[in-house]
Enzyme design. Structure first.
Site, PDB file in Angstrom:
ATOM      1  N   SER A 189     -10.158  -1.716   9.430  1.00  0.00           N
ATOM      2  CA  SER A 189     -11.218  -2.426   8.950  1.00  0.00           C
ATOM      3  C   SER A 189     -11.101  -3.747   8.765  1.00  0.00           C
ATOM      4  CB  SER A 189     -11.424  -1.715   7.397  1.00  0.00           C
ATOM      5  OG  SER A 189     -10.251  -1.827   6.878  1.00  0.00           O
ATOM      6  N   LYS A 201     -11.561  -7.482   0.797  1.00  0.00           N
ATOM      7  CA  LYS A 201     -12.749  -7.832   1.602  1.00  0.00           C
ATOM      8  C   LYS A 201     -13.046  -9.279   1.571  1.00  0.00           C
ATOM      9  CE  LYS A 201     -15.160  -3.928   2.544  1.00  0.00           C
ATOM     10  NZ  LYS A 201     -14.063  -2.942   2.953  1.00  0.00           N
TER      11      LYS A 201
END
Length: 236
Positions: A157, A195
């Site tokens: 990711s 993130k």
């Protein structure tokens, strides 16, 4: 199955009732679990009530009753602790940190030891688990002041941020972030994720570093920054 925060709150309420006979206040619960707002406590209590662990007594302030405890109480859950991310997922930043070779822990004059708090899992956020696994030596110039910890990367990711499976990311503890920073974010006081931090009007956007993962939008009261990416170590 309870999340760690639900488990900790249940045990805190149970211990306070046994000690004083009076349930803790929302402020006391918020402080004990190191939450940013009472809304997180409300959500945890509602979840515990829905699962049949506690009930709120009508027409009485601060009236909570513990109906049952989990069949198995895991070691170390008796006292709430401050959040330490250990299982989180990867994200994307404005620029990719240049990977550094792993430091040699035997050379104590050339490294600084910081705790490795666990592993970064690819995919959607995973319940935050609080434990320290081991320590790692990092170059002193990577530590620019403040408290730091490391997280091990597992998954895809973060690939478009230049962070790959097996890398170790270095995180500086902070509650502040600028748009574009790669941050460790605590979502709903329960889940942690790494993130790219963005603001969308009054909301906060957490962007992945892989087009297979959608950007997630949250209200500002649902996201708490836990740290910012400052470096990366790669073993060859």
């Amino acid at each position: 199955m309870l999340t760690r925060k639900q488990h900790e709150l249940l045990l805190f309420i149970h211990a306070r009732l046994k000690e004083t006979g009076i349930p803790p206040s929302f402020d006391e619960m918020k402080e004990a679990l190191d939450l940013a707002s009472k809304s997180g406590i409300h959500r945890l209590i509602t979840a515990l009530e829905e699962r049949g662990f506690i009930r709120r007594l009508p027409n009485r302030a601060r009236a909570l009753e513990v109906l049952r405890l989990p069949d198995s109480i895991a070691p170390g859950l008796a006292a709430p602790r401050k959040f330490s991310p250990s299982v989180i997922e990867g994200g994307q930043g404005r620029s990719s940190p240049a990977p550094r070779p792993a430091a040699n822990n035997d050379d104590e004059t050339s490294v600084v030891s910081i705790p490795v708090m666990g592993r970064i899992a690819a995919g959607v956020p995973i319940d935050a688990i609080q434990h320290r696994t081991h320590s790692i030596g990092v170059p002193p110039d990577m530590i620019t002041g403040g408290e730091h910890y490391a997280l091990e990367v597992k998954g895809d990711s973060m690939i478009e941020a230049g962070i790959f499976d097996g890398d170790t990311v270095i995180i500086r503890q902070t509650q502040a972030a600028n748009p574009g920073d790669i941050v460790v974010a605590l979502v709903d006081e329960e889940e942690a994720t790494l993130k790219r931090f963005r603001r969308k009007g009054a909301s906060i956007a957490l962007e992945a570093a892989n087009p297979a993962y959608e950007t997630r939008i949250f209200g500002p009261d649902r996201v708490k920054v836990q740290g910012r990416l400052v470096g990366l170590i790669r073993r060859y």
